[in-house]
Structures are given as C-alpha cells and as structure tokens.
Design a protein around this motif. Structure first.
Motif, mmCIF file in Angstrom:
data_model
loop_
_atom_site.group_PDB
_atom_site.id
_atom_site.type_symbol
_atom_site.label_atom_id
_atom_site.label_comp_id
_atom_site.label_asym_id
_atom_site.label_seq_id
_atom_site.Cartn_x
_atom_site.Cartn_y
_atom_site.Cartn_z
ATOM 1 N N LEU A 102 -6.568 0.374 -2.804
ATOM 2 C CA LEU A 102 -7.265 -0.934 -2.450
ATOM 3 C C LEU A 102 -8.129 -1.906 -2.157
ATOM 4 C CD1 LEU A 102 -8.935 2.096 0.816
ATOM 5 C CD2 LEU A 102 -6.588 0.669 0.904
ATOM 6 N N ARG A 154 0.996 -1.216 -0.526
ATOM 7 C CA ARG A 154 0.116 0.257 0.462
ATOM 8 C C ARG A 154 0.680 1.064 -0.065
ATOM 9 N NH1 ARG A 154 -3.938 2.571 -2.233
ATOM 10 N NH2 ARG A 154 -4.931 4.563 -0.514
ATOM 11 N N LYS A 197 -10.078 -3.670 4.035
ATOM 12 C CA LYS A 197 -9.287 -2.294 5.624
ATOM 13 C C LYS A 197 -9.135 -2.489 6.365
ATOM 14 C CE LYS A 197 -11.787 0.785 2.473
ATOM 15 N NZ LYS A 197 -12.887 1.899 2.524
ATOM 16 N N ARG A 198 -9.891 -3.164 7.696
ATOM 17 C CA ARG A 198 -9.645 -4.430 8.782
ATOM 18 C C ARG A 198 -8.131 -4.337 8.910
ATOM 19 N NH1 ARG A 198 -14.693 -5.963 8.541
ATOM 20 N NH2 ARG A 198 -13.932 -7.847 8.433
#
Lengths: 426, 213
Positions: free
Chosen positions: B168, B161, B183-184
């Motif tokens: 994403l 990232r 995302k978590r």
C-alpha cells in the motif's frame, strides 16, 4: 468489496505477460540508448510543440462536439392525436382512419385499417419498421446517409428517399411493393442479392415461403401498367396486394428488369447485420443467445445448427448457469460432428462440467475419453492432470499415483507437475 | 464452446516466465542514479536491464496485452532517464519507474476508451501464454472484460495491488497520494469491481482450483 482471488491473480500472472528474446531486449535497449543520447528539444521548440498540441486539441474538441456529437435517434408520433410513439411497441390500425407514424425527420408511414406495425429500431438517420400485417404507405424523406428499413416477414425493403405502397399478408406469406417514385432494394428468400425497384415498378411475391419445387418463382417485377395488363390476362399477381395470388404466377418483366431468382425452400435470411451467436457471447449477452435458441426450439437448433452455433450456444448455456442445456449441446456436438476437434474438446468440457458438479465417475469417463481421442493435443496435459486430481480426491490413490508418474514423464514442466510430485513424495 | 486456443498461444514459455515486480532486485546504487542524471550509456543500459522485463509484464497485465506495450516501455524509460534528477534516493528508483509506467498505461487506457467511444477501436482479444485450458482462458478473458468496464485509475490500482502485489505504501507513492487517500481509492475500485463481477456468470465463484494435497 471484492479482492481478486490469489488463484485468479496467479492465473493472470502466469498467462499474461510478454517474454522477449535476449536479441529483442538488446534491440530495445539500443533504441533507448540512441534516444537518450539525442539532444532534447529546446525550450522554444517545446513551447511551439505545446502551442501546436493545444491548437490540435482544441480542433479535436470542436470536431468531437460538432462532428461526432451523439445524435439522438429519430422520434415519432402515432395517430391523429400525435401521441409519442415508443420503439418496439405494436400499433394496430383500427378503422376508420389510417394509423400514421410521423417521424421527426419528416418521413411518414401510414398503415391502413386492419394492419399493424411497430418501429423496431430508431436510429439518428433512419429507423427499422416492421409491418406485421396489412398495407402501408411509406414516404421517406431523402437524406444522403439515411438508412430506412421496412421489414415484412422474411423480406426487407431498404429505402433511401422514396414513396411506395407496401403490403404484407403473413398468412399467405405474400408481399407487395408498388413504387410511386424513388427506388428501393428488396431482399428476401430467393433474392439474397437484392432486387432494385424504381420508378413505378411493382413487385409481388408468391407464396414463396411454402416449400415448393425450386423451379417455382419467388415473385415478379413489373410496371404498374404492365401489371394491369397482366391482371386482365392472367389474374395476375400485381393486383391488390392483399388479394390472393395464384401459386405459380408467371413472372412479368416488361421493362427488362431481371425477375427474382427461383426460390425457395431456403430459410428466411437473418435480419440485416444481426449479430451472430458467437458475437453475442463475446459481448456477454448469453440470454439473447438462449432466448433465440428457445424461440427456435432447442431440438431444432440441435438438429440443424452449425458447429459454430452449437459452440456458441454451449458457451452461453454454461455462462448462464444452464448446465443441463450446456451438457445437452456438448453431447449433441459429439454426436453430430464426431472426430472433429470440437467433438474432442466437448468431451473435455463435459468432464469439467461433471467434475464441477461432483460427479467424479462421469468426469473420469469423459477425461479418459478425451485422452483416448486426443493422446497428444492441446488439452491432454490438462485432462491428465485433472484426472489425477479426481482420482486422488475419490480415494483412488494408487491410480492417481500412476497417473502422476505418467504426467511427470510427459509434462515435467506442466501446471500439475508440483501436484504430481507431492502426490508421489513419500 | 469457446476455444480461443486457436489464437496464438506460446506453448513452451521459458522457465521463470512470470516476471513480477514483487520479486525485488537488489537496490540500485547511487552510482546508477548519478549515471542516469549524466545520461551515461552504461547507466541507461543497466536501468533497462534491471527493470524492463518486470515493467513489460506489468504493462501487459494492466493493458490486457497491447501492441503498444513496446512503445510504452521505450517511453517509460525515456521519461525515467530524462527525469532521473528528481529521484533523490536510489531506493526510490523502482517506484519511480513503476509510477511512470502506470501513468503512461492509464493514458493509454483512456485513449483506448476514447477510441472505442468514437468507434475507431475495438476490444482486442487477449493473447495468452501457455494456457490450453479453455476454462482458464475464458476466466481470464472475463476478468479482463470486467477490468475493461472500470475506469483506468481503478483498473490499474486493482491490478497493481492484487496481481502485481505492490504494498500500500508503495502504491501511495506511485499514485502520489497519502495512504488514507489511496485506501479510499482502492476501496472505491473494489466496490466498482464487485458490482461488475456480481453480474458475470463466470466470475461469481472466485476460484475452483483445488489445493495441493
């Protein structure tokens, strides 16, 4: 939550990667082409390989669980009431009885009243015990891979399976070892290669830690019987270990055991396998380096430390935020090792430290000094670029532009080339 | 003073040395995909030429350089060729290559961790290209020391990232999970990284580089 800064990401992208030549690329492509044209293993072969892998994995798990299972270090109790002992804690033997350390592997160390000891480290198969003072009876259970170390001042007794009596008088720097059975290897000042004691031999050091002429002896080795004879004849050194010994006692070596080599103003040897400062810095244990330096005294370290030690120390100080100390170390490196690469690089880092603390004039001075001393070295482009930045930041635009021109002439592809180009653009 | 410049350092990297997966190549054609499924040599060669340089750079950055990278590259492209039939859309080929490389990199990182745990391996020092500044060198080394303390999954996520610049959605595709799950995971990785970085004296302030005038 921390997102990697773009500057750091760029740093990684710029400096971490592996370029290959077109030839290497073609070679790898050919390997791939060769591999992709080979027939894939049939289903049965795949099944066989899977079964083999599963069996191998199972064997590895068993091996890991049984063979490499983390073994807990030996534990020990202290005193007659067998209280659980704690590593690193100092225990003093108070009269009337001895202070007993009983280890879980059956080994025992008994310190006579007046003495004191601590277990410095407990390992799965052994321990390091420091006899701070007094007399201790040591009985170590023989185990093939056991490693027991008894440390007294600068002396270390490495034990396998044996029983012996050991005494240490720190005020006189006097060590005594009387073997009962088994063998030990004794190292210390003047005996860096180690002296083996076995059978019923005994050893007593003289006041070897004191500065003495190099012809003086560090200690003597002999049998108990001969020690008794020597006692009678010369008030000999193998008498009671805590008794004072004459400063220049003769060596006794009736059994042909070579005497300990001559001594001994040599500093005490480092503890066995102690990590170097460089290793500590590499592990990130900066505080350990600083604590050692503080314990020795920073002045002493600066005067007597090697270039490698000072490099590690300055790193530790910078990383730990002790900028003043770091500066002092770097300046000392320049004084003590003038003309070396370390001294030149110290100038660059002094510039960086000054730059980061906002002292532009000092930073400029150090960068300039580096550039004078190293007009074409690995950090020259960096120093020139940073000097240009400092000049620009402090409003000395003309000088900055002049440096920018020089920079672009010498390092058109350098990291500061775009900065210099923008600086020179109208 | 730590001057790792004593280690092998390339002084003159080729121009455009930074090869990132952020720089997208033109989309592969359907012919390429069909060629891979049929194991046509020209298709395999095109695949390798198209993605190997970027994948190599990415693997080096994920692993922190390693002698195993060349083997991993071979393994990555072998897997891609053998499994090309599962890729339906040519536009997904790039993500597929990245996904395979990432999974292999994670396995390599886990193996490294096990080897270190049983005492068979040591932390390899980074080999940096054209980085004479010891301050920058130590910063990169500290960053990778921090990465070394992360689990393989968190480490690769953060690098993909933040360093490789993957979107994403693409990361979710690579990680074979939903966007919410990704995302978590990313948040968890950042939290772990923050805790490690906070204890590192070199990484406390993130960038000291000055902006250009």
């Amino acid at each position: 939550m921390t997102r990697l800064a773009e500057a750091d990401a760029e740093l990684i992208r710029r400096h971490l990667g592996r370029e290959v030549t077109p030839g290497q690329h073609a070679q790898m492509r050919a390997r791939l082409l060769e591999a992709t044209t080979e027939p894939r293993p049939g289903r049965s072969k795949v099944r066989g390989a899977l079964a083999f892998s599963f069996a191998a994995a199972l064997a590895c798990v068993v091996w890991l669980v049984v063979g490499l299972r983390p073994v807990t270090p030996v534990t020990f109790t202290v005193g007659a009431s067998e209280l659980p002992g704690s590593v690193g804690r100092y225990y003093a033997a108070v009269a009337p009885g001895n202070l007993d350390f009983a280890f879980s592997d059956g080994s025992r160390i008994s310190v006579e009243p007046g003495g004191g000891a601590r277990v410095a480290e407990a390992r799965p198969i052994g321990a390091t015990v420091v006899l701070e003072r007094g007399v201790a009876w040591v009985q170590v259970e023989p185990r093939r891979t056991a490693r027991w170390l008894l440390v007294a001042g600068p002396y270390t007794v490495e034990v396998t399976g044996t029983a012996f009596r050991m005494s240490w008088d720190p005020s006189a720097s006097r060590l005594g070892v009387e073997m009962e059975h088994g063998s030990v290897i004794l190292t210390g000042p003047g005996m860096e290669q180690g002296v083996r004691l076995s059978g019923t031999e005994s050893f007593v050091s003289e006041s070897s830690i004191r500065l003495e002429p190099s012809s003086a002896r560090a200690g003597s080795v002999g049998t108990s019987a001969s020690a008794a004879e020597a006692d009678a004849a010369t008030a000999a050194p193998t008498a009671g270990p805590m008794e004072p010994a004459p400063a220049a006692a003769p060596a006794v070596k009736p059994n042909g055991t070579p005497p300990a080599p001559a001594v001994s103003s040599a500093p005490p040897p480092a503890p066995p396998a102690a990590p170097t400062w460089r290793q500590l810095v590499a592990r990130g244990d900066y505080q350990a380096v600083l604590a050692e330096a503080d314990a020795k005294g920073l002045d002493v370290v600066l005067q007597s430390g090697s270039a490698a030690e000072l490099e590690a120390l300055s790193d530790a100080a910078r990383y730990a935020g002790r900028i003043a100390a770091a500066e002092r170390v770097l300046r000392t490196m320049r004084e003590r090792f003038p003309g070396t690469a370390s001294a030149r690089e110290a100038a660059f880092l002094l510039g960086r430290l000054a730059d980061e603390s906002g002292n532009a004039s000092a930073a400029l001075g150090w960068y300039e000094r580096y550039l004078q001393e190293a007009p074409a070295d690995s950090l020259t482009a960096e120093a020139l670029g940073r000097k240009m930045q400092v000049l620009q930041r402090t409003g000395q635009t003309e000088q900055a532009r002049s440096i920018a021109e020089r920079y672009l002439e010498r390092f058109p592809e350098g990291a500061y080339a775009s900065y210099a180009t923008k600086l020179l653009s109208p | 003073v730590s001057f790792p410049a004593k280690q092998p350092v390339r002084m003159n990297p080729p121009k455009g040395a930074v090869v990132s997966l952020r720089a997208r190549a033109p989309s592969p054609t359907k012919d390429l995909l069909e060629g891979l499924v049929a194991r046509r040599p020209e298709a395999v060669a095109e695949l390798f030429d198209r993605y190997a340089p970027a994948a190599r750079g990415m693997l080096v950055r994920m692993l922190g350089d390693s002698a195993d990278v060349d083997d991993l590259i071979q393994e990555t492209f072998l897997v891609v060729v053998h499994r090309a039939s599962v890729v339906q859309d040519p536009d997904r080929l790039r993500s597929f290559v990245v996904g395979v490389a990432v999974r292999l990199a994670r396995n390599a990182l886990r193996k490294q961790a096990v080897r270190r745990w049983i005492g068979l391996g040591d932390v390899e020092d980074l080999v940096l290209q054209d980085c004479p500044d010891p301050v920058q060198q130590e910063r990169i080394r500290h960053l990778y020391r921090a990465f070394d303390r992360l689990d393989a999954s968190s480490r690769t996520l953060l690098i993909l990232r933040d360093v490789e610049g993957l979107e994403l959605t693409e990361l979710a595709e690579v990680d074979r999970c939903s966007l919410a799950t990704l995302k978590r995971r990313l948040a968890r990785a950042r939290k772990r990284f923050a805790a490690i970085v906070a204890a590192d004296p070199v990484l406390k302030d993130l960038s000291t580089e000055e902006a250009l005038p």
